[in-house]
Design a protein around this motif. Structure first.
Motif, short mmCIF file in Angstrom:
data_model
loop_
_atom_site.label_atom_id
_atom_site.label_comp_id
_atom_site.label_asym_id
_atom_site.label_seq_id
_atom_site.Cartn_x
_atom_site.Cartn_y
_atom_site.Cartn_z
N UNK A 95 1.23 -1.43 0.38
CA UNK A 95 -0.18 0.26 -0.19
C UNK A 95 0.89 1.24 -0.19
N UNK A 96 1.45 2.13 -1.16
CA UNK A 96 2.37 2.70 -1.40
C UNK A 96 1.83 3.83 -0.92
N UNK A 97 0.50 4.24 -0.52
CA UNK A 97 0.10 5.41 -0.74
C UNK A 97 -0.68 5.38 0.79
N UNK A 98 -0.32 4.75 1.34
CA UNK A 98 -2.13 4.05 2.52
C UNK A 98 -1.99 5.64 3.31
N UNK A 99 -3.18 6.23 3.80
CA UNK A 99 -3.28 6.74 4.99
C UNK A 99 -2.99 8.27 3.66
N UNK A 100 -2.51 8.58 2.69
CA UNK A 100 -2.70 9.67 1.78
C UNK A 100 -3.57 10.36 1.51
N UNK A 101 -3.52 11.68 1.12
CA UNK A 101 -5.45 12.03 0.87
C UNK A 101 -4.38 12.98 -0.59
N UNK A 102 -5.16 12.44 -2.05
CA UNK A 102 -5.03 12.95 -3.23
C UNK A 102 -6.48 13.34 -3.55
N UNK A 103 -5.80 14.91 -4.50
CA UNK A 103 -6.75 15.30 -5.33
C UNK A 103 -6.20 15.11 -7.09
N UNK A 104 -6.92 14.04 -8.14
CA UNK A 104 -6.42 14.14 -8.72
C UNK A 104 -7.86 15.21 -10.30
N UNK A 105 -7.35 15.47 -11.11
CA UNK A 105 -8.53 16.72 -12.01
C UNK A 105 -8.58 15.44 -12.96
N UNK A 106 -9.76 15.70 -14.16
CA UNK A 106 -9.47 14.99 -14.62
C UNK A 106 -9.85 13.68 -14.49
N UNK A 107 -10.79 13.34 -13.59
CA UNK A 107 -10.35 11.78 -13.80
C UNK A 107 -11.54 11.09 -13.53
N UNK A 108 -12.52 11.75 -14.75
CA UNK A 108 -13.96 10.53 -15.14
C UNK A 108 -13.31 9.84 -16.42
N UNK A 109 -12.59 10.40 -16.54
CA UNK A 109 -11.97 9.02 -18.22
C UNK A 109 -10.24 9.25 -17.91
N UNK A 110 -10.89 8.11 -18.60
CA UNK A 110 -8.57 8.86 -19.66
C UNK A 110 -7.84 8.04 -18.36
N UNK A 146 -4.58 4.80 -7.27
CA UNK A 146 -4.08 5.65 -5.84
C UNK A 146 -5.09 5.09 -5.23
N UNK A 147 -6.13 4.85 -5.66
CA UNK A 147 -6.76 4.24 -4.74
C UNK A 147 -6.58 2.25 -4.17
N UNK A 148 -5.64 2.49 -5.27
CA UNK A 148 -5.42 0.31 -5.39
C UNK A 148 -4.18 0.60 -3.57
#
Length: 238
Positions: A1-16, A25-27
């Motif tokens: 879990x390389x991003x455990x306990x991290x909070x991320x914003x990703x823009x343009x995230x509905x596709x592609x 990131x969620x994985x």
């Protein structure tokens, strides 16, 4: 879990590419706020969708405020939202030029400015600004795209040297031709020409770009800032 306990914003995230990054990131354990204008296209999953206009300063302020209220912190921003037109220098219009600059370039600056205070409060952060191989090399078209994506490179370097003292890293990610909806919408001639020029002989899968973003966002890249990671099958090596 390389991003455990991290909070991320990703823009343009509905596709592609954006959707691939958000899912990757969620994985790896991150709480992901997936921001986009096209929430009606949202797939089911573990992401927190947020209706967001990357060109609007108030939308950015609301996005950061609601993310930190919901999750208590903000560790990662991926400035991924982007658009492309294939206009030549002579055919480009002021309206098309300005829209592309607003989404691909100005929004990157607004986004960095919006998230840095929250990252400072958390003691560290990672910003990944998605550029393109066409921010490094050019073809005889797509003038606004070339200009905006090239700007992202030096904007990322500026962010890196500006925020290093705050332990906030800023890097640029350069995908090559990636097999997304945006690429499928362009002419087959353009796509075929780029694939033919790619030493690995194919387009990139969105997850392959997401793996690059994952590395830059993770603590594995703790001494990596102000650089460019190119994921292009060798396109720019020639």
């Amino acid at each position: 879990m390389r991003l455990a306990r991290k909070v991320a914003i990703v823009t343009g995230a509905a596709r592609g590419i954006g959707l691939a990054i958000a899912r990757r990131f969620a994985e790896e354990g991150a709480c992901v706020v997936a921001a986009d204008l096209h929430v009606e296209d949202w797939p089911a999953g573990q992401l927190t969708p947020f209706l967001h206009d990357v060109t609007d300063e108030k939308s950015w302020a609301t996005l950061v405020d609601e993310t930190t209220t919901l999750f208590g912190r903000l560790d990662i921003l991926v400035n991924n939202a982007g658009i492309i037109s294939h206009n030549t220098i002579e055919a480009e219009t002021m309206e098309s030029w300005q829209r592309e600059i607003d989404v691909n370039q100005t929004a990157v600056w607004i986004g960095m400015r919006a998230v840095v205070p929250a990252m400072r409060r958390g003691g560290s952060g990672s910003i990944v600004n998605v550029s393109s191989t066409w921010g490094l090399v050019a073809v005889p078209s797509a003038i606004a795209y070339h200009a905006s994506k090239a700007a992202v490179v030096n904007m990322s370097r500026c962010g890196a040297v500006s925020f290093a003292k705050d332990r906030i890293r800023v890097n640029a990610l350069h995908p090559g031709l990636t097999l997304t909806e945006m690429v499928r919408a362009q002419s087959e001639e353009i796509t075929g020409r780029v694939v033919a020029m790619t030493p690995l002989g194919r387009g990139c899968e969105p997850r392959e770009v997401a793996n690059g973003a994952l590395f830059l966002a993770s603590d594995e890249a703790s001494f990596v800032t102000g650089t460019s990671l190119i994921v292009d099958g060798g396109y720019t090596a020639q």
